[in-house]
Design a protein around this motif. Structure first.
Motif, PDB file in Angstrom:
ATOM      1  N   VAL A 110      -3.843  12.724  54.677  1.00 59.90           N
ATOM      2  CA  VAL A 110      -3.862  11.216  54.715  1.00 59.90           C
ATOM      3  C   VAL A 110      -4.858  10.404  54.126  1.00 59.90           C
ATOM      4  O   VAL A 110      -4.512   9.414  53.461  1.00 59.90           O
ATOM      5  N   VAL A 111      -6.143  10.843  54.200  1.00 60.04           N
ATOM      6  CA  VAL A 111      -7.071  10.271  53.331  1.00 60.04           C
ATOM      7  C   VAL A 111      -6.957  10.251  51.876  1.00 60.04           C
ATOM      8  O   VAL A 111      -7.027   9.218  51.034  1.00 60.04           O
ATOM      9  N   THR A 112      -6.290  11.476  51.299  1.00 54.67           N
ATOM     10  CA  THR A 112      -5.996  11.517  49.929  1.00 54.67           C
ATOM     11  C   THR A 112      -4.860  10.399  49.487  1.00 54.67           C
ATOM     12  O   THR A 112      -4.858   9.794  48.454  1.00 54.67           O
ATOM     13  N   ALA A 113      -4.044  10.474  50.324  1.00 56.49           N
ATOM     14  CA  ALA A 113      -2.859   9.680  50.146  1.00 56.49           C
ATOM     15  C   ALA A 113      -2.915   7.893  50.363  1.00 56.49           C
ATOM     16  O   ALA A 113      -2.662   7.101  49.749  1.00 56.49           O
ATOM     17  N   TYR A 114      -3.964   7.644  51.450  1.00 60.21           N
ATOM     18  CA  TYR A 114      -4.134   6.193  51.704  1.00 60.21           C
ATOM     19  C   TYR A 114      -5.712   5.756  51.589  1.00 60.21           C
ATOM     20  O   TYR A 114      -5.954   4.573  51.800  1.00 60.21           O
ATOM     21  N   ASN A 115      -6.665   6.295  51.026  1.00 60.48           N
ATOM     22  CA  ASN A 115      -8.044   6.208  50.889  1.00 60.48           C
ATOM     23  C   ASN A 115      -8.060   4.878  49.844  1.00 60.48           C
ATOM     24  O   ASN A 115      -8.944   4.143  49.835  1.00 60.48           O
ATOM     25  N   LYS A 116      -7.038   4.731  48.981  1.00 61.37           N
ATOM     26  CA  LYS A 116      -7.041   3.401  48.309  1.00 61.37           C
ATOM     27  C   LYS A 116      -6.359   2.267  48.601  1.00 61.37           C
ATOM     28  O   LYS A 116      -6.048   1.094  48.235  1.00 61.37           O
ATOM     29  N   SER A 117      -5.692   2.260  50.026  1.00 61.05           N
ATOM     30  CA  SER A 117      -4.690   1.249  50.602  1.00 61.05           C
ATOM     31  C   SER A 117      -5.915   0.281  51.183  1.00 61.05           C
ATOM     32  O   SER A 117      -6.916   0.505  51.658  1.00 61.05           O
ATOM     33  N   PRO A 118      -5.397  -1.024  51.094  1.00 56.34           N
ATOM     34  CA  PRO A 118      -6.058  -2.126  51.525  1.00 56.34           C
ATOM     35  C   PRO A 118      -6.824  -1.944  52.926  1.00 56.34           C
ATOM     36  O   PRO A 118      -7.806  -2.482  53.280  1.00 56.34           O
ATOM     37  N   ILE A 145       1.967   5.139  59.786  1.00 57.53           N
ATOM     38  CA  ILE A 145       0.741   4.760  58.995  1.00 57.53           C
ATOM     39  C   ILE A 145       0.759   4.443  57.647  1.00 57.53           C
ATOM     40  O   ILE A 145      -0.140   3.682  57.272  1.00 57.53           O
ATOM     41  N   ASP A 146       2.039   4.390  57.247  1.00 57.89           N
ATOM     42  CA  ASP A 146       1.869   3.975  55.606  1.00 57.89           C
ATOM     43  C   ASP A 146       2.136   2.489  55.808  1.00 57.89           C
ATOM     44  O   ASP A 146       1.480   1.721  54.758  1.00 57.89           O
ATOM     45  N   LEU A 147       2.802   1.746  56.730  1.00 55.51           N
ATOM     46  CA  LEU A 147       2.918   0.439  57.163  1.00 55.51           C
ATOM     47  C   LEU A 147       1.544  -0.131  57.304  1.00 55.51           C
ATOM     48  O   LEU A 147       1.064  -1.196  56.959  1.00 55.51           O
ATOM     49  N   LEU A 148       0.996   0.623  58.122  1.00 53.71           N
ATOM     50  CA  LEU A 148      -0.295   0.052  58.799  1.00 53.71           C
ATOM     51  C   LEU A 148      -1.366   0.062  57.878  1.00 53.71           C
ATOM     52  O   LEU A 148      -2.151  -0.866  57.643  1.00 53.71           O
ATOM     53  N   PHE A 149      -1.680   0.978  56.944  1.00 51.72           N
ATOM     54  CA  PHE A 149      -2.879   1.077  56.036  1.00 51.72           C
ATOM     55  C   PHE A 149      -2.442   0.150  54.880  1.00 51.72           C
ATOM     56  O   PHE A 149      -3.258  -0.430  54.091  1.00 51.72           O
ATOM     57  N   ASN A 150      -1.144  -0.130  54.589  1.00 50.55           N
ATOM     58  CA  ASN A 150      -0.796  -0.935  53.312  1.00 50.55           C
ATOM     59  C   ASN A 150      -0.627  -2.514  54.058  1.00 50.55           C
ATOM     60  O   ASN A 150      -1.036  -3.512  53.111  1.00 50.55           O
ATOM     61  N   LEU A 151      -0.397  -2.823  55.365  1.00 49.51           N
ATOM     62  CA  LEU A 151      -0.003  -4.256  55.677  1.00 49.51           C
ATOM     63  C   LEU A 151      -0.948  -4.793  56.561  1.00 49.51           C
ATOM     64  O   LEU A 151      -1.288  -5.808  57.051  1.00 49.51           O
ATOM     65  N   GLY A 152      -1.782  -3.751  57.217  1.00 51.40           N
ATOM     66  CA  GLY A 152      -2.727  -4.168  58.334  1.00 51.40           C
ATOM     67  C   GLY A 152      -1.988  -5.056  59.368  1.00 51.40           C
ATOM     68  O   GLY A 152      -1.172  -4.604  60.100  1.00 51.40           O
ATOM     69  N   ARG A 190      10.778  -4.759  51.500  1.00 52.34           N
ATOM     70  CA  ARG A 190       9.816  -3.906  50.588  1.00 52.34           C
ATOM     71  C   ARG A 190       8.423  -4.447  51.035  1.00 52.34           C
ATOM     72  O   ARG A 190       8.345  -5.624  51.313  1.00 52.34           O
ATOM     73  N   TYR A 191       7.583  -3.618  50.953  1.00 54.37           N
ATOM     74  CA  TYR A 191       6.059  -4.044  51.135  1.00 54.37           C
ATOM     75  C   TYR A 191       5.418  -3.036  49.877  1.00 54.37           C
ATOM     76  O   TYR A 191       5.936  -2.114  49.577  1.00 54.37           O
ATOM     77  N   ILE A 192       4.133  -3.477  49.543  1.00 52.30           N
ATOM     78  CA  ILE A 192       3.341  -3.161  48.522  1.00 52.30           C
ATOM     79  C   ILE A 192       2.962  -1.716  48.917  1.00 52.30           C
ATOM     80  O   ILE A 192       2.063  -1.784  50.086  1.00 52.30           O
ATOM     81  N   GLN A 193       3.191  -0.515  48.436  1.00 50.15           N
ATOM     82  CA  GLN A 193       2.681   0.861  48.647  1.00 50.15           C
ATOM     83  C   GLN A 193       1.728   1.333  47.712  1.00 50.15           C
ATOM     84  O   GLN A 193       1.788   0.839  46.447  1.00 50.15           O
ATOM     85  N   VAL A 194       0.714   2.081  48.001  1.00 53.11           N
ATOM     86  CA  VAL A 194      -0.236   2.846  46.902  1.00 53.11           C
ATOM     87  C   VAL A 194       0.454   3.314  45.725  1.00 53.11           C
ATOM     88  O   VAL A 194      -0.290   2.854  44.681  1.00 53.11           O
ATOM     89  N   PHE A 195       1.610   3.985  45.960  1.00 49.89           N
ATOM     90  CA  PHE A 195       1.894   4.815  44.840  1.00 49.89           C
ATOM     91  C   PHE A 195       3.336   4.083  44.138  1.00 49.89           C
ATOM     92  O   PHE A 195       4.000   4.932  43.552  1.00 49.89           O
ATOM     93  N   GLU A 196       3.636   3.169  44.734  1.00 46.63           N
ATOM     94  CA  GLU A 196       4.910   2.362  44.224  1.00 46.63           C
ATOM     95  C   GLU A 196       5.080   2.244  42.932  1.00 46.63           C
ATOM     96  O   GLU A 196       6.203   2.393  42.334  1.00 46.63           O
ATOM     97  N   GLU A 197       3.985   2.016  41.943  1.00 47.68           N
ATOM     98  CA  GLU A 197       4.132   1.874  40.513  1.00 47.68           C
ATOM     99  C   GLU A 197       4.766   3.263  40.059  1.00 47.68           C
ATOM    100  O   GLU A 197       5.583   3.248  39.105  1.00 47.68           O
ATOM    101  N   LYS A 198       4.140   4.135  40.461  1.00 46.78           N
ATOM    102  CA  LYS A 198       4.859   5.672  39.979  1.00 46.78           C
ATOM    103  C   LYS A 198       6.006   6.059  40.754  1.00 46.78           C
ATOM    104  O   LYS A 198       6.835   6.482  40.024  1.00 46.78           O
TER     105      LYS A 198
END
Length: 221
Positions: free
Chosen positions: A99-107, A202-209, A184-192
């Motif tokens: 979880v930390v590796t996936a989302y530590n750069k999320s807003p 938790i993906d939605l939560l960490f990205n949209l708050g 759609r909402y902005i995700q950490v690795f969406e560019e890739k």
């Protein structure tokens, strides 16, 4: 942009019957948030390879499934209520590191990590207990403290509410279901990876708050 997630139609705000879920998918949470009341089935015969003990998150390498190892006290006839968590491996540390590796750069990761991390340090006896604490915390974060999880006392094949016990499944034959628009909402690795709909909540939560609640309310079943 909208992406289609394929689910059966349910009446908005009706009482619903759900399976338990580990860090549930966004569609599960949306149905719960929009429902009048929530019941959780725990007297079913426990099925394998479902969201009951797994969730999907997005990493730089793609989607990975985090699975809680479990023990069946009565073999293949074990009820969900009797499923115990297997601590023979250090799965909690593995899950949290993922979880930390996936989302530590999320807003909003730093904003919520201190609420979630302690749950991964506890040793819950049963899967239902673990899921209950996680889902209850998600409701609290979303400002839905009035949402209460009521658990079934026995199993009924037919129920007088929207039966979603087997709706949210990672391996459903989606051709049999109706499309639901997943904005759609902005995700950490969406560019890739491109946008990936219906990951763990938790993906939605960490990205949209704080906007996550409104997002869930806007999903139309």
């Amino acid at each position: 942009f909208f992406f289609l997630v394929l689910l059966p139609q349910i009446q908005r705000m009706s009482p619903i019957l759900l399976s338990t879920a580990y860090l549930p998918p966004i569609s599960w949470m949306a149905s719960a948030i929009q429902s009048e009341s929530i019941s959780i089935e725990i007297h079913e015969t426990y099925p394998k390879q479902t969201y009951r003990n797994r969730c999907n998150i997005a990493t730089a390498s793609g989607i990975i499934a985090l699975t809680v190892p479990v023990k069946k006290t009565n073999g293949n006839h074990t009820k969900t209520a009797d499923i115990l968590i297997d601590y023979s491996t250090n799965w909690q540390q593995l899950h949290w590191r993922s979880v930390v590796t996936a989302y530590n750069k999320s807003p909003y990761f730093l904003y919520y990590r201190d609420l979630l991390e302690p749950i991964f340090a506890k040793k819950h006896q049963s899967l239902v207990e673990l899921n209950h604490e996680l889902i209850s915390l998600l409701f609290t974060i979303l400002g839905c403290n009035s949402k209460k999880l009521v658990y079934t006392g026995e199993y009924f094949h037919q129920v007088e509410m929207a039966d979603l016990r087997n709706t949210f499944h990672p391996k459903l034959n989606r051709a049999d279901h109706n499309p639901v628009e997943m904005p759609r909402y902005i995700q950490v690795f969406e560019e890739k990876l491109g946008f990936i709909p219906d990951l763990s909540m938790i993906d939605l939560l960490f990205n949209l708050g704080p906007e996550a609640h409104d997002y869930l309310r806007k999903i139309e079943f």
